[in-house]
Design a protein around this motif. Structure first.
Motif, PDB file in Angstrom:
ATOM      1  N   ALA A  43      33.545  54.693  65.882  1.00  0.00           N
ATOM      2  CA  ALA A  43      32.142  55.070  65.655  1.00  0.00           C
ATOM      3  C   ALA A  43      31.483  54.125  64.651  1.00  0.00           C
ATOM      4  N   ILE A  44      32.243  53.666  63.650  1.00  0.00           N
ATOM      5  CA  ILE A  44      31.701  52.708  62.677  1.00  0.00           C
ATOM      6  C   ILE A  44      31.403  51.386  63.371  1.00  0.00           C
ATOM      7  N   ASP A  45      32.324  50.941  64.231  1.00  0.00           N
ATOM      8  CA  ASP A  45      32.130  49.679  64.964  1.00  0.00           C
ATOM      9  C   ASP A  45      30.918  49.752  65.894  1.00  0.00           C
ATOM     10  N   GLU A  46      30.672  50.942  66.480  1.00  0.00           N
ATOM     11  CA  GLU A  46      29.528  51.119  67.384  1.00  0.00           C
ATOM     12  C   GLU A  46      28.218  51.343  66.636  1.00  0.00           C
ATOM     13  N   GLY A  47      28.285  51.548  65.318  1.00  0.00           N
ATOM     14  CA  GLY A  47      27.080  51.762  64.527  1.00  0.00           C
ATOM     15  C   GLY A  47      26.621  53.208  64.470  1.00  0.00           C
TER      16      GLY A  47
ATOM     17  N   LYS B 255      36.562  50.428  54.761  1.00  0.00           N
ATOM     18  CA  LYS B 255      36.713  51.138  53.490  1.00  0.00           C
ATOM     19  C   LYS B 255      35.732  52.304  53.503  1.00  0.00           C
ATOM     20  N   VAL B 256      36.275  53.521  53.673  1.00  0.00           N
ATOM     21  CA  VAL B 256      35.438  54.697  53.887  1.00  0.00           C
ATOM     22  C   VAL B 256      35.851  55.804  52.931  1.00  0.00           C
ATOM     23  N   ALA B 257      34.863  56.547  52.425  1.00  0.00           N
ATOM     24  CA  ALA B 257      35.128  57.722  51.589  1.00  0.00           C
ATOM     25  C   ALA B 257      34.891  58.969  52.430  1.00  0.00           C
ATOM     26  N   PHE B 258      35.904  59.829  52.507  1.00  0.00           N
ATOM     27  CA  PHE B 258      35.810  61.068  53.270  1.00  0.00           C
ATOM     28  C   PHE B 258      35.731  62.251  52.329  1.00  0.00           C
ATOM     29  N   ASP B 259      34.934  63.264  52.706  1.00  0.00           N
ATOM     30  CA  ASP B 259      34.912  64.552  52.017  1.00  0.00           C
ATOM     31  C   ASP B 259      35.036  65.615  53.098  1.00  0.00           C
ATOM     32  N   VAL B 260      36.297  66.032  53.380  1.00  0.00           N
ATOM     33  CA  VAL B 260      36.574  66.922  54.501  1.00  0.00           C
ATOM     34  C   VAL B 260      37.350  68.144  54.032  1.00  0.00           C
ATOM     35  N   ALA B 261      37.450  69.154  54.917  1.00  0.00           N
ATOM     36  CA  ALA B 261      38.116  70.404  54.568  1.00  0.00           C
ATOM     37  C   ALA B 261      39.630  70.272  54.578  1.00  0.00           C
TER      38      ALA B 261
ATOM     39  N   THR C 136      31.119  63.273  55.663  1.00  0.00           N
ATOM     40  CA  THR C 136      31.352  64.715  55.553  1.00  0.00           C
ATOM     41  C   THR C 136      31.342  65.329  56.949  1.00  0.00           C
ATOM     42  N   ALA C 137      31.581  66.636  57.012  1.00  0.00           N
ATOM     43  CA  ALA C 137      31.567  67.345  58.288  1.00  0.00           C
ATOM     44  C   ALA C 137      30.193  67.254  58.949  1.00  0.00           C
ATOM     45  N   ASP C 138      29.134  67.371  58.149  1.00  0.00           N
ATOM     46  CA  ASP C 138      27.777  67.316  58.704  1.00  0.00           C
ATOM     47  C   ASP C 138      27.475  65.947  59.313  1.00  0.00           C
ATOM     48  N   VAL C 139      27.956  64.887  58.665  1.00  0.00           N
ATOM     49  CA  VAL C 139      27.746  63.529  59.168  1.00  0.00           C
ATOM     50  C   VAL C 139      28.481  63.344  60.492  1.00  0.00           C
ATOM     51  N   LEU C 140      29.715  63.870  60.580  1.00  0.00           N
ATOM     52  CA  LEU C 140      30.507  63.750  61.809  1.00  0.00           C
ATOM     53  C   LEU C 140      29.886  64.544  62.955  1.00  0.00           C
ATOM     54  N   VAL C 141      29.327  65.709  62.650  1.00  0.00           N
ATOM     55  CA  VAL C 141      28.654  66.516  63.676  1.00  0.00           C
ATOM     56  C   VAL C 141      27.402  65.797  64.164  1.00  0.00           C
ATOM     57  N   ALA C 142      26.637  65.231  63.235  1.00  0.00           N
ATOM     58  CA  ALA C 142      25.409  64.511  63.598  1.00  0.00           C
ATOM     59  C   ALA C 142      25.717  63.279  64.448  1.00  0.00           C
ATOM     60  N   ALA C 143      26.875  62.644  64.203  1.00  0.00           N
ATOM     61  CA  ALA C 143      27.269  61.460  64.969  1.00  0.00           C
ATOM     62  C   ALA C 143      27.870  61.833  66.322  1.00  0.00           C
ATOM     63  N   GLY C 144      28.120  63.128  66.540  1.00  0.00           N
ATOM     64  CA  GLY C 144      28.666  63.584  67.808  1.00  0.00           C
ATOM     65  C   GLY C 144      30.174  63.426  67.919  1.00  0.00           C
TER      66      GLY C 144
ATOM     67  N   LEU D   2      28.212  55.529  62.718  1.00  0.00           N
ATOM     68  CA  LEU D   2      28.485  55.951  61.343  1.00  0.00           C
ATOM     69  C   LEU D   2      28.301  54.771  60.407  1.00  0.00           C
ATOM     70  N   ASN D   3      27.875  55.064  59.180  1.00  0.00           N
ATOM     71  CA  ASN D   3      27.729  54.032  58.158  1.00  0.00           C
ATOM     72  C   ASN D   3      28.909  54.151  57.197  1.00  0.00           C
ATOM     73  N   ALA D   4      29.710  53.088  57.102  1.00  0.00           N
ATOM     74  CA  ALA D   4      30.922  53.118  56.275  1.00  0.00           C
ATOM     75  C   ALA D   4      30.589  53.213  54.793  1.00  0.00           C
ATOM     76  N   ALA D   5      29.385  52.841  54.397  1.00  0.00           N
ATOM     77  CA  ALA D   5      29.008  52.887  52.985  1.00  0.00           C
ATOM     78  C   ALA D   5      28.749  54.321  52.509  1.00  0.00           C
ATOM     79  N   ASP D   6      28.388  55.198  53.422  1.00  0.00           N
ATOM     80  CA  ASP D   6      28.113  56.595  53.065  1.00  0.00           C
ATOM     81  C   ASP D   6      29.412  57.392  52.958  1.00  0.00           C
ATOM     82  N   VAL D   7      29.345  58.512  52.230  1.00  0.00           N
ATOM     83  CA  VAL D   7      30.460  59.458  52.211  1.00  0.00           C
ATOM     84  C   VAL D   7      30.441  60.221  53.532  1.00  0.00           C
TER      85      VAL D   7
END
Length: 157
Positions: free
Chosen positions: A84-88, A125-131, A97-105, A90-95
């Motif tokens: 998803a990062i390679d396809e654009g 290089k990605v920062a994750f905040d997940v459950a 989260t679950a909401d970001v992953l849902v919005a990206a489908g 998701l933005n790797a610079a952002d954290v």
């Protein structure tokens, strides 16, 4: 060809059976409903009723177990996130989260959040905040220079 010559294919349209229209139709008199009884009348809805016999859905054994206190995570793999990062998407610079992953489908919304798993590889290089996250997924993300933030109770699993 003229507009008046246009016809449907033979047999393409079949007239519906006209029930209760005389003895010659084969569906006259009782209209295919038999004689008397509950199902010959209108307004009958007896789905699953088998005339007093134990219905099939009650004869078959119940299977499995539904844990009322179990967690319902949506799962996402690190390889899917990298794609998803390679396809654009998701933005790797952002954290992430679950909401970001849902919005990206990448995942569907779930009751208890997103769990990160280690299938595939990640180079960004990605920062994750997940459950939740598996130990292998945390190792893969940290090897790529990223970080995974997990609540304390989920980390104990």
């Amino acid at each position: 060809m003229k507009l008046t010559d246009i016809r449907d294919n033979p047999g393409a349209r079949k007239a519906p059976t006209r029930v209760g229209r005389g003895i010659g139709s084969g569906k006259g008199k009782t209209g295919g409903r038999g004689v008397k009884g509950q199902t010959s009348r209108s307004g009958v809805s007896i789905n699953g009723f088998e005339g007093g016999q134990m219905p099939l859905h009650r004869r078959l054994p119940k299977r499995g177990f539904n844990n009322l206190f179990g967690t319902d995570y949506s799962v996402v793999n690190v390889g899917t996130v990298q794609k998803a990062i390679d396809e654009g998407r998701l933005n790797a610079a952002d954290v992430i989260t679950a909401d970001v992953l849902v919005a990206a489908g990448l995942v569907r919304p779930s009751r208890d959040g997103v769990r990160l798993l280690a299938k595939g590889s990640i180079t960004a290089k990605v920062a994750f905040d997940v459950a939740g996250a598996s130990a292998a997924a945390v190792a893969a993300v940290e090897a790529a220079g990223g970080s995974v933030k997990v609540p304390a109770e989920a980390a104990a699993e």
